[in-house]
Design a protein around this motif. Structure first.
Motif, short mmCIF file in Angstrom:
data_model
loop_
_atom_site.label_atom_id
_atom_site.label_comp_id
_atom_site.label_asym_id
_atom_site.label_seq_id
_atom_site.Cartn_x
_atom_site.Cartn_y
_atom_site.Cartn_z
N VAL A 113 0.84 -1.19 0.00
CA VAL A 113 0.00 0.00 0.00
C VAL A 113 0.88 1.24 0.00
O VAL A 113 1.86 1.33 0.74
CB VAL A 113 -0.94 0.03 1.22
CG1 VAL A 113 -1.77 1.31 1.25
CG2 VAL A 113 -1.85 -1.20 1.24
N ASP A 114 0.50 2.20 -0.85
CA ASP A 114 1.13 3.51 -0.89
C ASP A 114 0.12 4.53 -0.37
O ASP A 114 -1.02 4.54 -0.83
CB ASP A 114 1.51 3.89 -2.33
CG ASP A 114 2.53 2.95 -2.92
OD1 ASP A 114 3.66 2.93 -2.41
OD2 ASP A 114 2.20 2.23 -3.88
N ILE A 115 0.54 5.36 0.56
CA ILE A 115 -0.30 6.47 1.01
C ILE A 115 0.35 7.74 0.49
O ILE A 115 1.51 8.03 0.79
CB ILE A 115 -0.45 6.51 2.54
CG1 ILE A 115 -1.24 5.29 3.01
CG2 ILE A 115 -1.14 7.81 2.97
CD1 ILE A 115 -1.47 5.23 4.51
N ILE A 116 -0.42 8.47 -0.31
CA ILE A 116 0.04 9.73 -0.87
C ILE A 116 -0.48 10.84 0.04
O ILE A 116 -1.68 11.05 0.13
CB ILE A 116 -0.47 9.90 -2.32
CG1 ILE A 116 -0.01 8.70 -3.17
CG2 ILE A 116 0.03 11.23 -2.89
CD1 ILE A 116 -0.79 8.52 -4.45
N GLU A 117 0.42 11.49 0.73
CA GLU A 117 0.05 12.49 1.72
C GLU A 117 -0.15 13.86 1.08
O GLU A 117 0.23 14.05 -0.08
CB GLU A 117 1.14 12.53 2.79
CG GLU A 117 1.23 11.19 3.53
CD GLU A 117 2.16 11.23 4.72
OE1 GLU A 117 2.25 12.29 5.38
OE2 GLU A 117 2.79 10.21 4.98
N PRO A 118 -0.76 14.78 1.79
CA PRO A 118 -1.13 14.68 3.19
C PRO A 118 -2.44 13.91 3.39
O PRO A 118 -3.36 14.00 2.58
CB PRO A 118 -1.30 16.13 3.63
CG PRO A 118 -1.72 16.85 2.39
CD PRO A 118 -1.03 16.13 1.26
#
Length: 153
Positions: A31-36
């Motif tokens: 899983v990639d979380i693209i912030e913010p």
């Protein structure tokens, strides 16, 4: 572990993100979380929803869209966006084992510049008058189809 990845664009709700992380851990997806994000990534509700599965998932945090897109282009992976604006049903799309399945913010989806970067866009058909399916359920439906097509590679 599958090469298929889930990417979350600026997720708003910790519980949904935790549920997706738990789902990913059980199926061997990264899983990639693209912030913010709309919550503190170390938030208690994220940990509660993900339970003890969080230690089993490969999670990569990206500080913003530009850095994420730079990483993705370098990796040579195709980006498939789940969108209520898409024309192609998620069951009709031909997935590849190295695809990244991108899901937008619960409150707003993704902006046009992100939508435009997708290599493919898929839609979950719904009855008229409904806005969208919960992002964790949408991720499960689309990932399930992608895994089925790619032989759970």
């Amino acid at each position: 572990m599958s090469a298929l990845r889930i990417a979350l664009y600026q997720p708003d709700i910790a519980g949904n993100t935790g549920t997706i992380l738990r789902f990913a851990a059980c199926l061997g997806l990264s899983v990639d979380i693209i912030e913010p994000a709309g919550f503190d990534i170390s938030d208690r509700s994220l940990k509660r929803a993900g339970m003890d599965y969080l230690a089993a998932v490969t999670l990569t945090r990206h500080v913003n869209w530009e850095r994420y897109e730079e990483w993705r282009r370098t990796s040579g992976r195709r980006l498939v966006l789940a969108s209520t604006k898409a024309a192609e049903r998620y069951t009709d799309f031909a997935y590849q084992p190295t695809d990244i399945l991108l899901f937008g913010r619960e409150s707003a989806g993704v902006p046009d510049h992100v939508h435009d970067r997708a290599d493919g866009r898929v839609l979950i058909p719904m009855i008229e008058g409904q806005r969208s399916i919960n992002v964790a359920l949408a991720a499960a439906m689309i990932c399930g189809e992608a895994l089925r097509q790619t032989g759970f590679a």
